[in-house]
Design an enzyme around this catalytic site. Structure first.
Site, PDB file in Angstrom:
ATOM      1  N   GLU A   1      30.919 -30.423 -29.445  1.00 52.05           N
ATOM      2  CA  GLU A   1      31.682 -29.392 -29.610  1.00 52.05           C
ATOM      3  C   GLU A   1      32.232 -28.792 -28.072  1.00 52.05           C
ATOM      4  O   GLU A   1      31.827 -28.690 -27.149  1.00 52.05           O
ATOM      5  CB  GLU A   1      30.746 -28.248 -30.253  1.00 52.05           C
TER       6      GLU A   1
ATOM      7  N   CYS B   1      34.742 -23.711 -22.929  1.00 56.54           N
ATOM      8  CA  CYS B   1      33.349 -24.246 -22.585  1.00 56.54           C
ATOM      9  C   CYS B   1      33.372 -25.435 -23.012  1.00 56.54           C
ATOM     10  O   CYS B   1      33.490 -25.528 -24.330  1.00 56.54           O
ATOM     11  CB  CYS B   1      32.394 -23.187 -23.400  1.00 56.54           C
TER      12      CYS B   1
ATOM     13  N   CYS C   1      21.299 -33.993 -25.202  1.00 52.46           N
ATOM     14  CA  CYS C   1      20.909 -33.874 -23.654  1.00 52.46           C
ATOM     15  C   CYS C   1      19.315 -34.068 -23.555  1.00 52.46           C
ATOM     16  O   CYS C   1      18.777 -33.888 -24.400  1.00 52.46           O
ATOM     17  CB  CYS C   1      21.007 -32.345 -22.990  1.00 52.46           C
TER      18      CYS C   1
ATOM     19  N   CYS D   1      15.190 -28.373 -21.947  1.00 55.37           N
ATOM     20  CA  CYS D   1      14.876 -26.918 -21.759  1.00 55.37           C
ATOM     21  C   CYS D   1      14.093 -26.409 -22.949  1.00 55.37           C
ATOM     22  O   CYS D   1      15.014 -26.501 -24.260  1.00 55.37           O
ATOM     23  CB  CYS D   1      16.233 -26.336 -21.388  1.00 55.37           C
TER      24      CYS D   1
ATOM     25  N   CYS E   1      16.696 -24.066 -25.703  1.00 57.21           N
ATOM     26  CA  CYS E   1      18.454 -24.714 -26.000  1.00 57.21           C
ATOM     27  C   CYS E   1      18.211 -25.611 -26.879  1.00 57.21           C
ATOM     28  O   CYS E   1      17.552 -26.604 -27.012  1.00 57.21           O
ATOM     29  CB  CYS E   1      18.669 -25.419 -24.541  1.00 57.21           C
TER      30      CYS E   1
ATOM     31  N   GLY F   1      25.294 -30.675 -22.960  1.00 56.57           N
ATOM     32  CA  GLY F   1      24.814 -31.878 -21.836  1.00 56.57           C
ATOM     33  C   GLY F   1      24.682 -31.354 -20.693  1.00 56.57           C
ATOM     34  O   GLY F   1      24.975 -30.111 -20.284  1.00 56.57           O
ATOM     35  N   GLU F   2      24.203 -32.044 -19.723  1.00 60.20           N
ATOM     36  CA  GLU F   2      23.971 -31.877 -18.141  1.00 60.20           C
ATOM     37  C   GLU F   2      25.116 -32.666 -17.556  1.00 60.20           C
ATOM     38  O   GLU F   2      24.756 -33.996 -17.351  1.00 60.20           O
ATOM     39  CB  GLU F   2      22.446 -32.342 -17.850  1.00 60.20           C
TER      40      GLU F   2
ATOM     41  N   SER G   1      28.145 -26.209 -14.423  1.00 60.19           N
ATOM     42  CA  SER G   1      26.856 -25.814 -14.726  1.00 60.19           C
ATOM     43  C   SER G   1      25.751 -26.513 -14.514  1.00 60.19           C
ATOM     44  O   SER G   1      25.793 -27.738 -15.422  1.00 60.19           O
ATOM     45  CB  SER G   1      26.872 -24.901 -15.974  1.00 60.19           C
TER      46      SER G   1
ATOM     47  N   SER H   1      21.508 -22.981 -13.665  1.00 63.33           N
ATOM     48  CA  SER H   1      20.687 -22.373 -14.626  1.00 63.33           C
ATOM     49  C   SER H   1      19.358 -22.174 -14.135  1.00 63.33           C
ATOM     50  O   SER H   1      18.395 -22.958 -14.229  1.00 63.33           O
ATOM     51  CB  SER H   1      20.560 -23.205 -15.873  1.00 63.33           C
ATOM     52  N   LEU H   2      18.942 -20.811 -13.599  1.00 60.75           N
ATOM     53  CA  LEU H   2      17.706 -20.542 -12.858  1.00 60.75           C
ATOM     54  C   LEU H   2      16.549 -20.113 -14.095  1.00 60.75           C
ATOM     55  O   LEU H   2      15.742 -20.809 -14.298  1.00 60.75           O
ATOM     56  CB  LEU H   2      17.978 -19.606 -11.898  1.00 60.75           C
ATOM     57  N   HIS H   3      17.041 -19.081 -14.512  1.00 61.36           N
ATOM     58  CA  HIS H   3      16.078 -18.600 -15.782  1.00 61.36           C
ATOM     59  C   HIS H   3      14.446 -18.212 -15.531  1.00 61.36           C
ATOM     60  O   HIS H   3      14.043 -17.781 -16.585  1.00 61.36           O
ATOM     61  CB  HIS H   3      16.021 -19.655 -16.812  1.00 61.36           C
TER      62      HIS H   3
ATOM     63  N   ASN I   1      20.272 -16.491 -27.258  1.00 59.38           N
ATOM     64  CA  ASN I   1      20.900 -16.608 -28.575  1.00 59.38           C
ATOM     65  C   ASN I   1      19.994 -17.666 -29.490  1.00 59.38           C
ATOM     66  O   ASN I   1      19.484 -18.645 -29.121  1.00 59.38           O
ATOM     67  CB  ASN I   1      22.205 -17.613 -28.508  1.00 59.38           C
TER      68      ASN I   1
HETATM   69  N1  SAH Z   1      23.330 -28.458 -18.845  1.00 65.05           N
HETATM   70  C1  SAH Z   1      23.826 -27.348 -18.123  1.00 65.05           C
HETATM   71  C2  SAH Z   1      25.212 -26.623 -18.785  1.00 65.05           C
HETATM   72  C3  SAH Z   1      24.992 -26.576 -20.289  1.00 65.05           C
HETATM   73  S1  SAH Z   1      23.878 -25.110 -20.757  1.00 65.05           S
HETATM   74  C4  SAH Z   1      22.783 -26.334 -17.839  1.00 65.05           C
HETATM   75  O1  SAH Z   1      21.826 -26.200 -18.203  1.00 65.05           O
HETATM   76  O2  SAH Z   1      23.334 -25.546 -16.894  1.00 65.05           O
HETATM   77  C5  SAH Z   1      24.950 -23.831 -20.492  1.00 65.05           C
HETATM   78  C6  SAH Z   1      24.091 -22.384 -20.229  1.00 65.05           C
HETATM   79  O3  SAH Z   1      23.501 -21.999 -21.662  1.00 65.05           O
HETATM   80  C7  SAH Z   1      22.856 -22.775 -19.470  1.00 65.05           C
HETATM   81  O4  SAH Z   1      22.762 -21.823 -18.469  1.00 65.05           O
HETATM   82  C8  SAH Z   1      21.754 -22.728 -20.667  1.00 65.05           C
HETATM   83  O5  SAH Z   1      20.546 -22.615 -19.826  1.00 65.05           O
HETATM   84  C9  SAH Z   1      22.261 -21.568 -21.375  1.00 65.05           C
HETATM   85  N2  SAH Z   1      21.633 -21.819 -22.554  1.00 65.05           N
HETATM   86  C10 SAH Z   1      20.887 -22.676 -23.232  1.00 65.05           C
HETATM   87  N3  SAH Z   1      20.533 -22.355 -24.446  1.00 65.05           N
HETATM   88  C11 SAH Z   1      20.767 -20.968 -24.594  1.00 65.05           C
HETATM   89  C12 SAH Z   1      20.160 -20.010 -25.540  1.00 65.05           C
HETATM   90  N4  SAH Z   1      19.561 -20.347 -26.631  1.00 65.05           N
HETATM   91  N5  SAH Z   1      20.515 -18.694 -25.374  1.00 65.05           N
HETATM   92  C13 SAH Z   1      21.392 -18.312 -24.257  1.00 65.05           C
HETATM   93  N6  SAH Z   1      21.634 -19.516 -23.322  1.00 65.05           N
HETATM   94  C14 SAH Z   1      21.267 -20.589 -23.483  1.00 65.05           C
HETATM   95 FE1  SF4 Z   2      20.361 -27.357 -22.781  1.00 65.22          FE
HETATM   96 FE2  SF4 Z   2      21.488 -27.660 -20.119  1.00 65.22          FE
HETATM   97 FE3  SF4 Z   2      18.947 -27.641 -20.288  1.00 65.22          FE
HETATM   98 FE4  SF4 Z   2      20.533 -29.732 -21.301  1.00 65.22          FE
HETATM   99  S1  SF4 Z   2      20.155 -28.939 -19.333  1.00 65.22           S
HETATM  100  S2  SF4 Z   2      18.663 -28.892 -22.457  1.00 65.22           S
HETATM  101  S3  SF4 Z   2      22.199 -28.375 -22.166  1.00 65.22           S
HETATM  102  S4  SF4 Z   2      20.088 -25.772 -21.137  1.00 65.22           S
END
Ligand code: SAH
Ligand code: SF4
Length: 369
Positions: free
Chosen positions: A94, A107, A114, A118, A121, A168-169, A200, A222-224, A300
């Site tokens: 997508e 985007c 992936c 995580c 996700c 994807g990563e 990212s 993506s720290l979180h 989300n």
């Molecule tokens: N793999 C890469 C890029 C794709 S994810 C990464 O992880 O950075 C893009 C962003 O969306 C990342 O910051 C990811 O953590 C965030 N993301 C993934 N799932 C999500 C969700 N359910 N709600 C909000 N953000 C989300």
């Molecule tokens: Fe999702 Fe990015 Fe984590 Fe892969 S690395 S599972 S795309 S948040």
């Protein structure tokens, strides 16, 4: 199903120059050909009237110019547009266009599925299927530009920014992503400035190390979570590359770019998990000397995630704490929810996830034999 011939959409200027030299042509013709492909959207060689017939035939024998096939295109009530496209591997991925007042962000996906899993996700939940080719990554921008120019001939909607935040990563598909980013930033390609193309990553430290020598695109991480214990549960790759290593390599990346460039820190806020006042306080301390801007993403939801989005008041509270600590903090508004186009909701259509998932998980975490 597309054939396996080389797709020139993923050819960088240097690759064109090498090919042209090999064919006994002048390398500067790379510019002519790239403009036909990326500026004028030519899909065939017959239209390329400023190059010889012989060269056109030679190019057509070796490869083709082909956009990924569009399976569906959906438009949200808020103007967000989502395309489901077919990859050479047969699976679907997508791409999302998000229009705002002063810019339009595309985007882009780098892989189908992936491997990094995580916990919050939906792309991760479906496992890894395949890497997208450089031409398929560039192709997403080409398709979006073409479609938006058709839909808005007055150019009121256009792609000004690209973020590799789709499926994807990106750093686990390094060479294809780097080639694609180069073409997106090249004036002979799409001419998007290095500040407006953002890669990212969830924290693939060796990949970021390699980026230092390879590109000057913008970087988001993506720290979180503000500590390793919590981050290990949300972003499993943290067990291999903990926060200190990640921030160290990013600091060097930013320093190498110079010009006061910063790293974007993405932080998905999940109700009751990482959105408490103490998390904001820890984050403020952690990032004290880190050259960054913070982007908060309210979680989300997707079916079966087991997580909830925090109330807006908690999101604002988290933001305020960081702002008071001196950070520049934005909250990403959720867009395209009615068409499942929001962050973390991209799932594509993975054909054979289970078979390949385990193998690639081992590769991704460095345990492959
Ligand atoms: N793999 C890469 C890029 C794709 S994810 C990464 O992880 O950075 C893009 C962003 O969306 C990342 O910051 C990811 O953590 C965030 N993301 C993934 N799932 C999500 C969700 N359910 N709600 C909000 N953000 C989300
Ligand atoms: Fe999702 Fe990015 Fe984590 Fe892969 S690395 S599972 S795309 S948040």
């Amino acid at each position: 199903m597309s054939d396996a011939r080389l797709n020139y959409l993923g050819y960088t200027k240097a690759e064109w120059e090498a090919l042209l030299t090999e064919l006994g042509e002048k390398p500067w013709r790379a510019g002519q050909i790239m403009k036909w492909i990326h500026h004028r959207y030519m899909d065939g060689f017959t239209e390329m009237t400023d190059i010889s017939r012989k060269l056109r035939e030679q190019l057509a024998e070796r490869g083709h110019v082909r956009d990924p096939e569009i399976i569906t295109e959906r438009v949200s009530v808020d103007g967000t547009r989502k395309w489901l496209m077919r990859s050479a591997s047969g699976s679907a991925f997508e791409t999302v266009f998000i229009p705002e007042d002063t810019r339009g962000t595309l985007c882009v996906s780098s892989q189908v599925g992936c491997a990094l899993d995580c916990s919050f996700c939906s792309t991760g939940k479906q496992g890894f299927n395949s890497n997208l080719l450089a031409g398929e990554i560039v192709g997403q921008l080409r398709v979006a530009r073409r479609r938006l120019e058709e839909a808005y001939p007055d150019r009121t909607r256009a792609v000004t920014n690209v973020v590799l935040m789709g499926m994807g990563e990106p750093l686990l598909n390094f060479d294809n992503v780097i080639a694609a980013v180069e073409i997106m930033m090249d004036d002979l390609g799409y001419g998007i400035s290095k500040r407006k193309v953002t890669i990212s990553t969830s924290g693939v430290v060796p990949g970021i190390e390699k980026l230092i020598k390879t590109t000057d695109a913008s970087l988001a991480i993506s720290l979180h979570a503000p500590n390793d214990e919590l981050r290990n549960t949300l972003v499993p790759i943290n067990k291999k590359y903990p926060i200190a290593q990640l921030l160290d390599v990013c600091t060097r990346y930013a320093r190498n770019l110079g010009e006061k460039r910063t790293i974007t820190v993405e932080y998905t806020l999940i109700d009751g998990i990482n959105d408490q006042p103490e998390h904001a306080a820890q984050l403020a301390t952690l990032l004290k000397d880190f050259p960054c801007k913070i982007n908060l993403i309210p979680f989300n939801p997707f079916p079966g995630s087991g997580y909830k989005r925090p109330h807006n008041i908690n999101v604002r509270g988290f933001q305020d704490r960081l702002v008071r600590a001196g950070y520049s903090v934005t909250v990403r508004t959720t867009r395209g929810e009615d068409i499942n186009a929001a962050c973390g909701q991209l799932v594509g259509e993975v054909a054979d996830k289970t078979r390949r998932q385990e193998k690639y998980k081992r590769i991704a975490t460095g345990t492959a034999s």
